[in-house]
Design a protein around this motif. Structure first.
Motif, PDB file in Angstrom:
ATOM      1  N   PRO A   1       0.815  -1.223   0.000  1.00 58.61           N
ATOM      2  CA  PRO A   1       0.000   0.000   0.000  1.00 58.61           C
ATOM      3  C   PRO A   1       0.850   1.275   0.000  1.00 58.61           C
ATOM      4  CG  PRO A   1      -0.792  -1.558   1.646  1.00 58.61           C
ATOM      5  CD  PRO A   1       0.515  -2.081   1.161  1.00 58.61           C
ATOM      6  N   VAL A   2       0.316   2.301  -0.606  1.00 61.32           N
ATOM      7  CA  VAL A   2       0.918   3.632  -0.550  1.00 61.32           C
ATOM      8  C   VAL A   2       0.994   4.069   0.915  1.00 61.32           C
ATOM      9  CG1 VAL A   2       0.382   6.068  -1.001  1.00 61.32           C
ATOM     10  CG2 VAL A   2       0.266   4.396  -2.856  1.00 61.32           C
ATOM     11  N   ARG A   3       2.080   4.766   1.272  1.00 59.76           N
ATOM     12  CA  ARG A   3       2.291   5.201   2.653  1.00 59.76           C
ATOM     13  C   ARG A   3       2.112   6.713   2.759  1.00 59.76           C
ATOM     14  NH1 ARG A   3       8.153   2.284   2.824  1.00 59.76           N
ATOM     15  NH2 ARG A   3       7.467   0.119   2.570  1.00 59.76           N
ATOM     16  N   VAL A   4       1.275   7.134   3.691  1.00 61.72           N
ATOM     17  CA  VAL A   4       1.011   8.560   3.875  1.00 61.72           C
ATOM     18  C   VAL A   4       1.218   8.930   5.345  1.00 61.72           C
ATOM     19  CG1 VAL A   4      -0.668  10.434   3.615  1.00 61.72           C
ATOM     20  CG2 VAL A   4      -0.684   8.503   2.005  1.00 61.72           C
ATOM     21  N   LEU A   5       1.904  10.040   5.569  1.00 59.59           N
ATOM     22  CA  LEU A   5       2.099  10.573   6.913  1.00 59.59           C
ATOM     23  C   LEU A   5       1.224  11.810   7.084  1.00 59.59           C
ATOM     24  CD1 LEU A   5       3.526  10.917   9.646  1.00 59.59           C
ATOM     25  CD2 LEU A   5       5.407  12.057   8.423  1.00 59.59           C
ATOM     26  N   VAL A   6       0.398  11.842   8.128  1.00 57.65           N
ATOM     27  CA  VAL A   6      -0.469  12.978   8.441  1.00 57.65           C
ATOM     28  C   VAL A   6       0.069  13.662   9.693  1.00 57.65           C
ATOM     29  CG1 VAL A   6      -2.792  13.731   9.061  1.00 57.65           C
ATOM     30  CG2 VAL A   6      -2.485  11.865   7.423  1.00 57.65           C
ATOM     31  N   VAL A   7       0.371  14.963   9.586  1.00 61.84           N
ATOM     32  CA  VAL A   7       0.957  15.700  10.704  1.00 61.84           C
ATOM     33  C   VAL A   7       0.051  16.871  11.071  1.00 61.84           C
ATOM     34  CG1 VAL A   7       3.002  16.885  11.570  1.00 61.84           C
ATOM     35  CG2 VAL A   7       3.234  15.129   9.791  1.00 61.84           C
TER      36      VAL A   7
ATOM     37  N   ARG B   1      -7.287   5.946   4.776  1.00 56.58           N
ATOM     38  CA  ARG B   1      -7.296   4.480   4.866  1.00 56.58           C
ATOM     39  C   ARG B   1      -8.398   3.881   4.012  1.00 56.58           C
ATOM     40  NH1 ARG B   1      -5.972   5.385  10.748  1.00 56.58           N
ATOM     41  NH2 ARG B   1      -3.727   4.930  10.879  1.00 56.58           N
ATOM     42  N   TYR B   2      -9.479   4.638   3.771  1.00 56.70           N
ATOM     43  CA  TYR B   2     -10.516   4.158   2.860  1.00 56.70           C
ATOM     44  C   TYR B   2      -9.953   3.927   1.456  1.00 56.70           C
ATOM     45  CZ  TYR B   2     -14.857   4.405   5.560  1.00 56.70           C
ATOM     46  OH  TYR B   2     -15.869   4.157   6.460  1.00 56.70           O
ATOM     47  N   GLU B   3      -8.857   4.611   1.140  1.00 53.85           N
ATOM     48  CA  GLU B   3      -8.210   4.422  -0.162  1.00 53.85           C
ATOM     49  C   GLU B   3      -7.373   3.144  -0.190  1.00 53.85           C
ATOM     50  OE1 GLU B   3      -8.687   6.641  -2.807  1.00 53.85           O
ATOM     51  OE2 GLU B   3     -10.205   7.365  -1.409  1.00 53.85           O
ATOM     52  N   GLY B   4      -7.264   2.482   0.954  1.00 59.91           N
ATOM     53  CA  GLY B   4      -6.434   1.293   1.032  1.00 59.91           C
ATOM     54  C   GLY B   4      -4.979   1.599   1.337  1.00 59.91           C
ATOM     55  N   TRP B   5      -4.694   2.820   1.781  1.00 59.84           N
ATOM     56  CA  TRP B   5      -3.318   3.235   2.034  1.00 59.84           C
ATOM     57  C   TRP B   5      -2.931   3.002   3.484  1.00 59.84           C
ATOM     58  CZ3 TRP B   5      -4.287   8.688  -0.485  1.00 59.84           C
ATOM     59  CH2 TRP B   5      -4.536   8.507  -1.862  1.00 59.84           C
ATOM     60  N   GLU B   6      -1.628   2.862   3.721  1.00 62.88           N
ATOM     61  CA  GLU B   6      -1.078   2.797   5.075  1.00 62.88           C
ATOM     62  C   GLU B   6      -0.887   4.223   5.574  1.00 62.88           C
ATOM     63  OE1 GLU B   6       3.000   1.382   7.405  1.00 62.88           O
ATOM     64  OE2 GLU B   6       2.627   0.711   5.353  1.00 62.88           O
ATOM     65  N   VAL B   7      -1.420   4.525   6.749  1.00 62.92           N
ATOM     66  CA  VAL B   7      -1.369   5.889   7.271  1.00 62.92           C
ATOM     67  C   VAL B   7      -0.724   5.892   8.655  1.00 62.92           C
ATOM     68  CG1 VAL B   7      -2.698   7.951   7.870  1.00 62.92           C
ATOM     69  CG2 VAL B   7      -3.477   6.470   6.003  1.00 62.92           C
ATOM     70  N   ARG B   8       0.234   6.789   8.851  1.00 61.22           N
ATOM     71  CA  ARG B   8       0.809   7.048  10.175  1.00 61.22           C
ATOM     72  C   ARG B   8       0.567   8.519  10.497  1.00 61.22           C
ATOM     73  NH1 ARG B   8       5.372   3.794  11.307  1.00 61.22           N
ATOM     74  NH2 ARG B   8       5.708   5.100  13.181  1.00 61.22           N
ATOM     75  N   THR B   9       0.552   8.841  11.795  1.00 63.19           N
ATOM     76  CA  THR B   9       0.259  10.207  12.201  1.00 63.19           C
ATOM     77  C   THR B   9       1.326  10.725  13.155  1.00 63.19           C
ATOM     78  OG1 THR B   9      -1.097   9.524  14.096  1.00 63.19           O
ATOM     79  CG2 THR B   9      -2.220   9.801  11.970  1.00 63.19           C
ATOM     80  N   ALA B  10       1.376  12.050  13.266  1.00 61.25           N
ATOM     81  CA  ALA B  10       2.258  12.713  14.214  1.00 61.25           C
ATOM     82  C   ALA B  10       1.602  14.018  14.638  1.00 61.25           C
ATOM     83  CB  ALA B  10       3.631  12.981  13.596  1.00 61.25           C
ATOM     84  N   GLY B  11       1.815  14.410  15.916  1.00 61.14           N
ATOM     85  CA  GLY B  11       1.190  15.627  16.427  1.00 61.14           C
ATOM     86  C   GLY B  11       2.163  16.758  16.664  1.00 61.14           C
ATOM     87  N   THR B  12       3.466  16.488  16.494  1.00 61.39           N
ATOM     88  CA  THR B  12       4.486  17.526  16.649  1.00 61.39           C
ATOM     89  C   THR B  12       5.481  17.438  15.507  1.00 61.39           C
ATOM     90  OG1 THR B  12       6.039  16.145  17.907  1.00 61.39           O
ATOM     91  CG2 THR B  12       4.319  17.307  19.165  1.00 61.39           C
TER      92      THR B  12
END
Length: 242
Positions: free
Chosen positions: A14-20, A35-46
């Protein structure tokens, strides 16, 4: 039912996306939509977390808020690009912060959206950024089909039983969400979050209104496909016999 990924890396993963973003509610909504697109998503708050996660994940795209608690999005961009010089970045900016948008693009950001925004717009912008890179494999068909109803996500053509149906932009996004989740009951809250602005201040009856618009166009003089589940939400399923 989760839709098949519309984009994938060349190795099939899967495509990897980082949301900050430091707004947890917004981060959760964006992650859900991506994630509905089937992508791997990671997040960060800082900013610090964003740089660390980017090194671990090697994302194919980054959704990056300009304003973070420790340092701003421009510094995050600079540090990420030192490791991954070609990673595409979509900036999230305040509605009236013109200087932020100019600074972001000047510093090497690839695109921006202003808050508040619709989740569909962010997904579309990220998809466009990823397509411009070399990491994605050939896409499968852009056509969704449920029974005798088809929707082309690229051309925006909608056809039922051979008859083309003209929809407004909002009607199209609503129908697309329903068709990506056939036979699944979707609540008004889910539909509001997915189709309208993430902080939409209106009443849930906007959903009822647009469902009625869709029914007049999709189900008029035909076996109905859009059903109300009283107290739960709405579901789209193939008409009997289709």
């Amino acid at each position: 039912m989760k839709p098949a990924p519309t984009l994938a890396r060349l190795d099939g993963t899967p495509v990897r996306v980082l949301v900050v973003d430091d707004e947890e509610h917004l981060t959760e909504l964006l992650s859900m939509a991506l994630r509905y697109e089937g992508w791997e998503v990671r997040t960060a708050g800082t900013g610090m977390d964003a740089v660390r996660v980017a090194r671990e994940l090697a994302p194919d795209a980054v959704v990056l808020d300009m304003m973070l608690p420790d340092f701003d999005g421009l510094e995050v961009l600079r540090r990420m690009r030192a490791v991954e010089p070609d990673v595409p970045v979509l900036f999230l900016t305040a509605k009236d912060a013109v200087e932020d948008r100019v600074a972001g693009l000047t510093a090497g950001g690839d695109d921006y959206v202003t808050k508040p925004f619709s989740l569909e717009e962010v997904v579309a912008r990220v998809r466009a950024l990823i397509r411009r890179t070399a990491v994605v494999a050939q896409e499968p068909s852009s056509v969704l089909a449920v029974g005798d109803l088809t929707l082309d996500e690229d051309s925006h053509e909608v056809v039922r039983a051979g008859t083309e149906i003209s929809l407004t932009a909002t009607e199209f996004e609503l129908l697309r969400f329903l068709m990506r989740n056939p036979r699944r009951v979707l609540s008004k809250a889910q539909i509001l979050d997915r189709v309208w602005n993430y902080d939409f201040g209106g009443q849930a009856n906007i959903v009822e209104l647009y469902i009625s618009y869709l029914r007049k166009k999709i189900d008029h003089d035909r076996e109905p496909m859009i059903h109300t589940m009283r107290g739960a939400g709405y579901v789209l399923k193939p008409a009997a016999g289709s």
